[in-house]
Structure formats: C-alpha cells, structure tokens
Design a protein around this motif. Sequence first.
Motif, PDB file in Angstrom:
ATOM      1  N   VAL A   1       0.829  -1.199   0.000  1.00 30.83           N
ATOM      2  CA  VAL A   1       0.000   0.000   0.000  1.00 30.83           C
ATOM      3  C   VAL A   1       0.867   1.254   0.000  1.00 30.83           C
ATOM      4  CG1 VAL A   1      -1.790   1.284   1.265  1.00 30.83           C
ATOM      5  CG2 VAL A   1      -1.918  -1.223   1.096  1.00 30.83           C
ATOM      6  N   ALA A   2       2.029   1.203   0.629  1.00 29.79           N
ATOM      7  CA  ALA A   2       2.911   2.366   0.714  1.00 29.79           C
ATOM      8  C   ALA A   2       3.336   2.873  -0.660  1.00 29.79           C
ATOM      9  CB  ALA A   2       4.141   2.043   1.565  1.00 29.79           C
ATOM     10  N   TYR A   3       3.461   1.981  -1.639  1.00 26.07           N
ATOM     11  CA  TYR A   3       3.806   2.433  -2.985  1.00 26.07           C
ATOM     12  C   TYR A   3       2.766   3.451  -3.489  1.00 26.07           C
ATOM     13  CZ  TYR A   3       7.231  -1.380  -3.397  1.00 26.07           C
ATOM     14  OH  TYR A   3       8.303  -2.226  -3.228  1.00 26.07           O
ATOM     15  N   PHE A   4       1.513   3.214  -3.134  1.00 26.58           N
ATOM     16  CA  PHE A   4       0.424   4.076  -3.598  1.00 26.58           C
ATOM     17  C   PHE A   4       0.261   5.315  -2.718  1.00 26.58           C
ATOM     18  CE2 PHE A   4      -0.505  -0.147  -5.180  1.00 26.58           C
ATOM     19  CZ  PHE A   4      -0.940   0.090  -6.482  1.00 26.58           C
ATOM     20  N   THR A   5       0.418   5.156  -1.408  1.00 21.52           N
ATOM     21  CA  THR A   5       0.138   6.264  -0.495  1.00 21.52           C
ATOM     22  C   THR A   5       1.359   7.145  -0.213  1.00 21.52           C
ATOM     23  OG1 THR A   5       0.562   4.902   1.456  1.00 21.52           O
ATOM     24  CG2 THR A   5      -1.724   4.996   0.640  1.00 21.52           C
ATOM     25  N   GLU A   6       2.554   6.545  -0.249  1.00 20.53           N
ATOM     26  CA  GLU A   6       3.763   7.296   0.079  1.00 20.53           C
ATOM     27  C   GLU A   6       4.705   7.457  -1.113  1.00 20.53           C
ATOM     28  OE1 GLU A   6       5.603   6.279   3.803  1.00 20.53           O
ATOM     29  OE2 GLU A   6       3.701   5.482   4.562  1.00 20.53           O
ATOM     30  N   GLY A   7       4.407   6.727  -2.195  1.00 25.67           N
ATOM     31  CA  GLY A   7       5.239   6.842  -3.387  1.00 25.67           C
ATOM     32  C   GLY A   7       6.629   6.265  -3.232  1.00 25.67           C
ATOM     33  N   ARG A   8       6.759   5.277  -2.345  1.00 28.28           N
ATOM     34  CA  ARG A   8       8.061   4.645  -2.124  1.00 28.28           C
ATOM     35  C   ARG A   8       7.852   3.315  -1.409  1.00 28.28           C
ATOM     36  NH1 ARG A   8      10.126   5.492   3.227  1.00 28.28           N
ATOM     37  NH2 ARG A   8       8.640   6.676   4.469  1.00 28.28           N
ATOM     38  N   PRO A   9       8.854   2.429  -1.490  1.00 32.88           N
ATOM     39  CA  PRO A   9       8.755   1.188  -0.732  1.00 32.88           C
ATOM     40  C   PRO A   9       8.995   1.451   0.752  1.00 32.88           C
ATOM     41  CG  PRO A   9      10.830   1.259  -1.928  1.00 32.88           C
ATOM     42  CD  PRO A   9      10.058   2.481  -2.318  1.00 32.88           C
ATOM     43  N   VAL A  10       8.183   0.837   1.594  1.00 33.49           N
ATOM     44  CA  VAL A  10       8.304   0.955   3.047  1.00 33.49           C
ATOM     45  C   VAL A  10       8.252  -0.456   3.613  1.00 33.49           C
ATOM     46  CG1 VAL A  10       7.206   1.808   5.161  1.00 33.49           C
ATOM     47  CG2 VAL A  10       7.213   3.229   3.095  1.00 33.49           C
ATOM     48  N   GLN A  11       9.170  -0.773   4.502  1.00 35.29           N
ATOM     49  CA  GLN A  11       9.187  -2.096   5.122  1.00 35.29           C
ATOM     50  C   GLN A  11       7.986  -2.255   6.042  1.00 35.29           C
ATOM     51  OE1 GLN A  11      11.390  -4.515   4.294  1.00 35.29           O
ATOM     52  NE2 GLN A  11      10.197  -5.897   5.538  1.00 35.29           N
ATOM     53  N   GLY A  12       7.261  -3.351   5.900  1.00 31.32           N
ATOM     54  CA  GLY A  12       6.157  -3.659   6.796  1.00 31.32           C
ATOM     55  C   GLY A  12       6.669  -4.296   8.068  1.00 31.32           C
ATOM     56  N   VAL A  13       5.778  -4.427   9.051  1.00 30.70           N
ATOM     57  CA  VAL A  13       6.134  -5.046  10.321  1.00 30.70           C
ATOM     58  C   VAL A  13       5.123  -6.134  10.664  1.00 30.70           C
ATOM     59  CG1 VAL A  13       7.357  -3.028  11.218  1.00 30.70           C
ATOM     60  CG2 VAL A  13       4.917  -3.261  11.634  1.00 30.70           C
ATOM     61  N   GLN A  14       5.566  -7.100  11.420  1.00 26.93           N
ATOM     62  CA  GLN A  14       4.726  -8.240  11.788  1.00 26.93           C
ATOM     63  C   GLN A  14       3.483  -7.810  12.571  1.00 26.93           C
ATOM     64  OE1 GLN A  14       5.569 -11.385  10.634  1.00 26.93           O
ATOM     65  NE2 GLN A  14       3.568 -12.022  11.331  1.00 26.93           N
ATOM     66  N   ASP A  15       3.558  -6.711  13.298  1.00 29.68           N
ATOM     67  CA  ASP A  15       2.399  -6.244  14.069  1.00 29.68           C
ATOM     68  C   ASP A  15       1.198  -5.945  13.188  1.00 29.68           C
ATOM     69  OD1 ASP A  15       3.836  -6.432  16.407  1.00 29.68           O
ATOM     70  OD2 ASP A  15       4.244  -4.276  16.555  1.00 29.68           O
ATOM     71  N   TYR A  16       1.459  -5.661  11.897  1.00 33.00           N
ATOM     72  CA  TYR A  16       0.373  -5.326  10.973  1.00 33.00           C
ATOM     73  C   TYR A  16       0.382  -6.302   9.803  1.00 33.00           C
ATOM     74  CZ  TYR A  16       0.613  -1.182  13.796  1.00 33.00           C
ATOM     75  OH  TYR A  16       0.638  -0.331  14.866  1.00 33.00           O
TER      76      TYR A  16
END
Length: 177
Positions: free
Chosen positions: A62-77
């Motif tokens: 989702v970050a590609y669409f909302t932030e315009g960049r790759p963002v590392q996800g976390v196990q909590d989510y």
Amino acid sequence: MNPNRLPKIALTSIVLLGVASTVPSITRTGEIATANPASESVTPAAAIFAEDGIAIRGTDPVAYFTEGRPVQGVQDYAYEWQGVTWLFANAKHRDLFASNPEAYAPQYGGFCAYGVSQGALVTIVPEAWAIVDGKLYLNFSADVQRQWQEDIPGYISQANQNWPTLASKNAQSNLSY
C-alpha cells in the motif's frame, strides 16, 4: 557476476521454481488478520513471490500508492491473503489492503514484471517498482527496470499472456514439496 549486469538472455533463464513453496506454520496473534477464502478468488500461494511465507520481501504494498516509495512492513500489521503473509507499516495500510487486495497487490504475484514478460519467474527488489494505470509492478533490479521501461505496454501485454501458464506451472511444481 553482478546481477545488475545480467544480459537479457541470462535474465530469462533465471526461473525460481519453489521460491514460494508451501507456507510454514505462522504463529497467530491478535494482530494478524486473515482473509476469508470463501469470499474471494484464491490464487495458489506458489503464484505469489514470498520468502519464508512473507510476500514481496516484507514490503508494504500500500505504501507504494500512499507514500510513493517502498516501506518495510512489520509483523504487528500482518495480513494473510492467498496463502502468504503480507506486512504493512501501519493498521491503516493493512485495512486498506484487506478491503481490496487486488487494488494494492503487485501484478504477477510480485514476481519481476520483465521476467514474467520473458517467460520466467524472477525475484524482485522493492526499490525497482512502478505504478502503471493504477497497478503496481516490481522488477529484479534498477537495470532490469530500465529495460522494462523501454516498452512498458508491450512487456505488460506479453507478461499478461505468460502469467497464467507460469503461475500454474510454479504451483504444480510446488505441489510435490
């Protein structure tokens, strides 16, 4: 050999059968959301690029669409969809994905878009990406992405033709594991 210098022919021969094999048991916590397989079409897990049961190297799609960049996800989510775990940077991203996974999931199960156009299932790096006509595409490397960008519509057309066969063959090859 530097993978960024792989010639076109070498790239097409990098086929990763078994990279997304049977998902290991996942410890379930109150934070992991689970998709209802009866309410959506299900692609075999083998058709999703995953390592150790984690889709697209743990990057938040989702970050590609909302932030315009790759963002590392976390196990909590975390969210389970199509037999693998998808990680997100926050609950809002997880919930957006859960409400419409097809809108955010990368094309070709997160395998390299150029590789699929050449008839191969190839790994990706989260930094080589593009959103084209509202869809996320990932590539093996920045160099491969530059090659893909030379004819995006043509490569997408070819990948769309190759994808059903590649996904099916990869799923069948993983059934014996």
